[in-house]
Write a protein that holds these residues in place. Structure first.
Motif, mmCIF file in Angstrom:
data_model
loop_
_atom_site.group_PDB
_atom_site.id
_atom_site.type_symbol
_atom_site.label_atom_id
_atom_site.label_comp_id
_atom_site.label_asym_id
_atom_site.label_seq_id
_atom_site.Cartn_x
_atom_site.Cartn_y
_atom_site.Cartn_z
ATOM 1 N N PHE A 143 1.574 4.049 -5.006
ATOM 2 C CA PHE A 143 0.499 5.022 -5.253
ATOM 3 C C PHE A 143 0.903 6.417 -4.829
ATOM 4 O O PHE A 143 1.845 6.610 -4.056
ATOM 5 C CB PHE A 143 -0.777 4.609 -4.501
ATOM 6 N N ASP A 144 0.177 7.372 -5.345
ATOM 7 C CA ASP A 144 0.282 8.779 -4.939
ATOM 8 C C ASP A 144 -1.130 9.270 -4.631
ATOM 9 O O ASP A 144 -2.089 8.903 -5.319
ATOM 10 C CB ASP A 144 0.875 9.647 -6.050
ATOM 11 N N VAL A 145 -1.252 10.074 -3.613
ATOM 12 C CA VAL A 145 -2.529 10.697 -3.286
ATOM 13 C C VAL A 145 -2.521 12.111 -3.836
ATOM 14 O O VAL A 145 -1.620 12.897 -3.528
ATOM 15 C CB VAL A 145 -2.779 10.717 -1.761
ATOM 16 N N ILE A 146 -3.498 12.417 -4.665
ATOM 17 C CA ILE A 146 -3.587 13.737 -5.284
ATOM 18 C C ILE A 146 -4.859 14.418 -4.806
ATOM 19 O O ILE A 146 -5.954 13.891 -4.965
ATOM 20 C CB ILE A 146 -3.593 13.638 -6.820
ATOM 21 N N VAL A 147 -4.690 15.567 -4.190
ATOM 22 C CA VAL A 147 -5.832 16.348 -3.716
ATOM 23 C C VAL A 147 -5.817 17.693 -4.418
ATOM 24 O O VAL A 147 -4.837 18.430 -4.332
ATOM 25 C CB VAL A 147 -5.788 16.558 -2.193
ATOM 26 N N GLU A 148 -6.891 17.996 -5.131
ATOM 27 C CA GLU A 148 -6.992 19.288 -5.810
ATOM 28 C C GLU A 148 -8.278 19.971 -5.358
ATOM 29 O O GLU A 148 -9.354 19.378 -5.396
ATOM 30 C CB GLU A 148 -7.007 19.124 -7.325
#
Length: 210
Positions: A175-180
């Motif tokens: 997984f990757d954690v994406i915060v925008e």
């Protein structure tokens, strides 16, 4: 009396910092404080860091005058022992005894230590130094702060999820954690990534009237 129309430079010895520099012949300390604060030839230092640096130099000057010049690092260590709240009572008493043997009153010395506010007053009012930032500088500072906090949030989320997955508490593959972080403007109805908003100098509201 001053000549008509000519401004007079404030006497630095009217400030606590300037008086101490003069009294203990701390040659160059004023200029170095300014250089350190403005980041001339080095990374800019905070006022609190500058107060610590100045107080350590003051302690060293007091020891020099007492005929007991400190070894390298000794003044900084003595200052820490005298002021750090986490230092034990025994270590503080030992530091005070060291000063007393040199003929220096510990309480009198403590009263001479300066605060970061005193450093700020000296630099701005008595040396005319200023750290005024341009709008671009301030935008870059906000961008850096947001990106730093975003990176911390990503790291916290990744570590937490990996821990849960390893413990079998959740099912999770690679997984990757994406915060925008997006900014929604209620006036023009745009939702813009905060870094893009800062780069562009604002949202579409800034286009009004063009």
């Amino acid at each position: 009396m001053s000549d008509g129309g000519e401004s007079m430079t404030p006497d630095p010895t009217r400030s606590k910092v300037g008086r101490l520099i003069d009294e203990y012949e701390m040659t160059g300390a004023g200029a170095e404080l300014e250089d350190r604060w403005l980041g001339r030839g080095r990374e800019s230092q905070s006022l609190r860091t500058l107060a610590e640096w100045f107080n350590e130099r003051l302690l060293s000057a007091r020891l020099d005058r007492a005929g007991d010049p400190p070894l390298e690092g000794e003044a900084a260590n003595l200052y820490r022992l005298l002021t750090d709240e986490n230092v034990g009572a025994g270590a503080r008493v030992d530091a005070e005894s060291t000063l007393e043997r040199a003929g220096i009153d510990p309480e009198g010395l403590r009263s001479e230590f300066v605060s970061h506010q005193a450093i700020h007053t000296y630099l701005r009012e008595y040396r005319g130094a200023s750290k005024e930032r341009t709008p671009g500088d301030r935008r870059e500072q906000v961008r850096t702060t947001v990106q730093r906090l975003r990176g911390r949030l990503v790291a916290v989320a990744e570590n937490g999820l990996e821990s849960l997955a390893e413990a079998g508490a959740i099912a999770l593959g690679e997984f990757d954690v994406i915060v925008e972080v997006r900014v929604f403007c209620e006036d023009c109805g745009t939702a813009t990534p905060v870094t893009e908003l800062l780069s562009d100098g604002g949202c579409e509201c800034g286009l009004d009237g063009e």
